[in-house]
Design a protein around this motif. Sequence first.
Motif, PDB file in Angstrom:
ATOM      1  N   ASP A   1       9.744  -9.092   1.377  1.00  0.00           N
ATOM      2  CA  ASP A   1      10.375  -7.986   0.640  1.00  0.00           C
ATOM      3  C   ASP A   1       9.371  -7.340  -0.316  1.00  0.00           C
ATOM      4  N   VAL A   2       8.386  -6.671   0.252  1.00  0.00           N
ATOM      5  CA  VAL A   2       7.322  -6.050  -0.529  1.00  0.00           C
ATOM      6  C   VAL A   2       7.829  -4.740  -1.125  1.00  0.00           C
ATOM      7  N   VAL A   3       7.547  -4.532  -2.405  1.00  0.00           N
ATOM      8  CA  VAL A   3       7.892  -3.276  -3.060  1.00  0.00           C
ATOM      9  C   VAL A   3       6.764  -2.293  -2.780  1.00  0.00           C
ATOM     10  N   THR A   4       7.114  -1.144  -2.204  1.00  0.00           N
ATOM     11  CA  THR A   4       6.109  -0.166  -1.813  1.00  0.00           C
ATOM     12  C   THR A   4       6.419   1.211  -2.388  1.00  0.00           C
ATOM     13  N   ALA A   5       5.389   2.044  -2.409  1.00  0.00           N
ATOM     14  CA  ALA A   5       5.523   3.434  -2.850  1.00  0.00           C
ATOM     15  C   ALA A   5       4.394   4.225  -2.197  1.00  0.00           C
ATOM     16  N   HIS A   6       4.413   5.537  -2.432  1.00  0.00           N
ATOM     17  CA  HIS A   6       3.384   6.422  -1.894  1.00  0.00           C
ATOM     18  C   HIS A   6       2.466   6.896  -3.023  1.00  0.00           C
ATOM     19  N   GLU A   7       1.291   7.384  -2.651  1.00  0.00           N
ATOM     20  CA  GLU A   7       0.282   7.806  -3.623  1.00  0.00           C
ATOM     21  C   GLU A   7       0.779   8.873  -4.588  1.00  0.00           C
ATOM     22  N   ASP A   8       1.717   9.694  -4.174  1.00  0.00           N
ATOM     23  CA  ASP A   8       2.168  10.796  -5.023  1.00  0.00           C
ATOM     24  C   ASP A   8       3.275  10.404  -6.010  1.00  0.00           C
TER      25      ASP A   8
ATOM     26  N   VAL B   1       3.090  -2.927  -7.039  1.00  0.00           N
ATOM     27  CA  VAL B   1       3.648  -2.091  -5.977  1.00  0.00           C
ATOM     28  C   VAL B   1       2.512  -1.808  -5.002  1.00  0.00           C
ATOM     29  N   VAL B   2       2.748  -2.082  -3.733  1.00  0.00           N
ATOM     30  CA  VAL B   2       1.752  -1.782  -2.709  1.00  0.00           C
ATOM     31  C   VAL B   2       1.925  -0.315  -2.316  1.00  0.00           C
ATOM     32  N   ILE B   3       0.832   0.413  -2.342  1.00  0.00           N
ATOM     33  CA  ILE B   3       0.846   1.825  -1.979  1.00  0.00           C
ATOM     34  C   ILE B   3       0.585   1.912  -0.471  1.00  0.00           C
ATOM     35  N   VAL B   4       1.453   2.644   0.220  1.00  0.00           N
ATOM     36  CA  VAL B   4       1.375   2.710   1.672  1.00  0.00           C
ATOM     37  C   VAL B   4       1.266   4.144   2.166  1.00  0.00           C
ATOM     38  N   ASP B   5       0.685   4.249   3.341  1.00  0.00           N
ATOM     39  CA  ASP B   5       0.676   5.488   4.112  1.00  0.00           C
ATOM     40  C   ASP B   5       1.334   5.112   5.432  1.00  0.00           C
ATOM     41  N   GLY B   6       2.584   5.490   5.604  1.00  0.00           N
ATOM     42  CA  GLY B   6       3.365   4.994   6.733  1.00  0.00           C
ATOM     43  C   GLY B   6       3.641   3.523   6.501  1.00  0.00           C
ATOM     44  N   ASP B   7       3.207   2.677   7.442  1.00  0.00           N
ATOM     45  CA  ASP B   7       3.384   1.229   7.293  1.00  0.00           C
ATOM     46  C   ASP B   7       2.100   0.513   6.903  1.00  0.00           C
ATOM     47  N   GLU B   8       1.014   1.280   6.690  1.00  0.00           N
ATOM     48  CA  GLU B   8      -0.270   0.667   6.368  1.00  0.00           C
ATOM     49  C   GLU B   8      -0.537   0.703   4.864  1.00  0.00           C
ATOM     50  N   PRO B   9      -0.939  -0.432   4.294  1.00  0.00           N
ATOM     51  CA  PRO B   9      -1.269  -0.450   2.874  1.00  0.00           C
ATOM     52  C   PRO B   9      -2.593   0.266   2.608  1.00  0.00           C
ATOM     53  N   THR B  10      -2.601   1.085   1.555  1.00  0.00           N
ATOM     54  CA  THR B  10      -3.824   1.819   1.199  1.00  0.00           C
ATOM     55  C   THR B  10      -4.309   1.476  -0.205  1.00  0.00           C
ATOM     56  N   GLY B  11      -3.461   0.834  -0.994  1.00  0.00           N
ATOM     57  CA  GLY B  11      -3.827   0.485  -2.358  1.00  0.00           C
ATOM     58  C   GLY B  11      -2.757  -0.356  -3.003  1.00  0.00           C
ATOM     59  N   ILE B  12      -2.979  -0.684  -4.260  1.00  0.00           N
ATOM     60  CA  ILE B  12      -2.009  -1.463  -5.018  1.00  0.00           C
ATOM     61  C   ILE B  12      -2.082  -1.032  -6.479  1.00  0.00           C
ATOM     62  N   VAL B  13      -0.939  -0.981  -7.122  1.00  0.00           N
ATOM     63  CA  VAL B  13      -0.859  -0.725  -8.559  1.00  0.00           C
ATOM     64  C   VAL B  13      -0.152  -1.921  -9.183  1.00  0.00           C
ATOM     65  N   THR B  14      -0.798  -2.519 -10.171  1.00  0.00           N
ATOM     66  CA  THR B  14      -0.219  -3.669 -10.859  1.00  0.00           C
ATOM     67  C   THR B  14       0.232  -3.261 -12.261  1.00  0.00           C
ATOM     68  N   ASP B  15       1.033  -4.133 -12.861  1.00  0.00           N
ATOM     69  CA  ASP B  15       1.451  -3.874 -14.235  1.00  0.00           C
ATOM     70  C   ASP B  15       0.239  -3.801 -15.162  1.00  0.00           C
ATOM     71  N   ARG B  16      -0.792  -4.576 -14.852  1.00  0.00           N
ATOM     72  CA  ARG B  16      -2.018  -4.533 -15.649  1.00  0.00           C
ATOM     73  C   ARG B  16      -2.735  -3.192 -15.488  1.00  0.00           C
TER      74      ARG B  16
ATOM     75  N   VAL C   1      -4.456   5.879 -10.162  1.00  0.00           N
ATOM     76  CA  VAL C   1      -4.759   4.598 -10.818  1.00  0.00           C
ATOM     77  C   VAL C   1      -4.781   3.393  -9.890  1.00  0.00           C
ATOM     78  N   MET C   2      -4.415   3.583  -8.635  1.00  0.00           N
ATOM     79  CA  MET C   2      -4.340   2.428  -7.736  1.00  0.00           C
ATOM     80  C   MET C   2      -5.727   1.861  -7.447  1.00  0.00           C
ATOM     81  N   SER C   3      -5.747   0.584  -7.161  1.00  0.00           N
ATOM     82  CA  SER C   3      -6.961  -0.049  -6.653  1.00  0.00           C
ATOM     83  C   SER C   3      -6.976   0.238  -5.165  1.00  0.00           C
ATOM     84  N   ASP C   4      -7.950   1.034  -4.731  1.00  0.00           N
ATOM     85  CA  ASP C   4      -7.971   1.423  -3.324  1.00  0.00           C
ATOM     86  C   ASP C   4      -8.990   0.638  -2.504  1.00  0.00           C
ATOM     87  N   ASP C   5      -9.673  -0.288  -3.152  1.00  0.00           N
ATOM     88  CA  ASP C   5     -10.552  -1.203  -2.416  1.00  0.00           C
ATOM     89  C   ASP C   5      -9.735  -2.454  -2.086  1.00  0.00           C
TER      90      ASP C   5
END
Length: 140
Positions: A10-17, A35-50, A71-75
């Motif tokens: 049950d991953v919490v996801t969102a989009h870059e925008d 929150v894992v940032i996705v493009d479709g079903d593929e992860p492209t980044g992550i944003v943490t509370d930190r 602000v997402m970590s895209d690496d």
Amino acid sequence: MPVENLARSDVVTAHEDEHVQELATLMDDSGVGSVVIVDGDEPTGIVTDRDIATRVVGEGMDPSETTAGDVMSDDLTTVDHTDGFYQVTELMSEHGVRRLPVCDDSNELVGIITFDDLNELLADEHMQLSDVIQAQRPEY
């Protein structure tokens, strides 16, 4: 044991925008720290509370105007669903991360494994080992 048996599906996801303010509310409502940032079903980044605390609040940015893409970590470091516990811990240590999105063979997001999940697993294993030792102990 494959990470797919350990990971949360049950991953919490969102989009870059998505705005950071929305991400913070989503994290709070879902009881998660990322929150894992996705493009479709593929992860492209992550944003943490930190990330929100340091990259948005710490830099004086407006959370209602700043997007996940800002602000997402895209690496992003991900783990394959067939990898095991040791590969997960090695990746976390090597990349200095506490959360790893889990991907299938098509690089689609199927779960997430966190440092806290691994600690919980180890605690459970220690408890089971303790039970075995207690059961084997002779009474005096």
